[in-house]
Design an enzyme around this catalytic site. Structure first.
Site, short mmCIF file in Angstrom:
data_model
loop_
_atom_site.label_atom_id
_atom_site.label_comp_id
_atom_site.label_asym_id
_atom_site.label_seq_id
_atom_site.Cartn_x
_atom_site.Cartn_y
_atom_site.Cartn_z
CG HIS A 53 -1.91 -0.89 1.28
ND1 HIS A 53 -3.07 -1.01 2.19
CD2 HIS A 53 -2.11 -2.03 0.39
CE1 HIS A 53 -3.87 -2.01 1.90
NE2 HIS A 53 -3.10 -2.66 0.92
CD GLU A 55 -1.48 3.89 3.19
OE1 GLU A 55 -3.62 4.40 3.25
OE2 GLU A 55 -1.92 3.89 2.41
CB CYS A 83 -6.39 -0.58 5.33
SG CYS A 83 -4.51 -1.18 5.36
CB CYS A 86 -1.87 1.60 5.88
SG CYS A 86 -1.57 1.68 4.72
#
Length: 162
Positions: A53, A55, A83, A86
């Site tokens: 992801h 992040e 999420c 993260c």
């Protein structure tokens, strides 16, 4: 002096890059002082890695740039609410502040579905700022998924003709 909108625009630029490469269009920028120390976009499909992801990739880059795993003096700018993975990583890395473009009531972990960034039982809590360039961040996601649905519809029509 740069402000939240300036850095969120950089995250949006990265989100658009993700979308252009077939990734869910989320971008992240990590800032220390007025300097970007980490920047990334979703690369899950490209790297075949469910943890890639924006992040997560930006956190790793920022830690390398800062020379420490602690990012207390840093701000994470992300186009969509993090999420749980993260958000948890942001807390574990001691990110001082998280600036969010658009919320995610279904999977968001900064107050959307749950709030892991400010969980009472943990020794670190991130400050949260919501809604920075929200219409722009929302539009990037909507455009991407509209295109995905149209492509799925076209694929279904093509298969039925074969």
């Amino acid at each position: 002096m740069f402000d939240d909108e300036y850095f969120m625009n950089e995250a949006l630029r990265l989100a658009r890059k993700a979308g252009a490469n077939g990734e869910v269009p989320i971008g992240a920028v990590i800032v220390r002082g007025q300097e970007i120390v980490g920047r990334a976009w979703n690369q899950v499909e490209m790297l075949k890695d469910g943890t890639a992801h924006a992040e997560m990739l930006a956190l790793t880059q920022a830690q390398a740039a800062v020379g420490d795993w602690r990012l207390n003096e840093c701000t994470l700018y992300v186009t969509k609410e993090p999420c749980p993975m993260c958000a948890g990583a942001s807390v574990l890395c001691r990110v001082g502040r998280v600036v969010i473009g658009v919320g995610d009531p279904k999977y968001g972990a900064a107050g959307g579905a749950v709030n892991l960034l400010q969980f009472d039982g943990w020794n670190h809590r991130c400050e949260i700022s919501n809604g920075v360039l929200e219409p722009e961040c929302k539009a990037v996601l909507q455009e991407f998924f509209r295109g995905r649905r149209a492509q799925t519809h076209e694929d279904t029509k093509t298969q039925s003709l074969e």
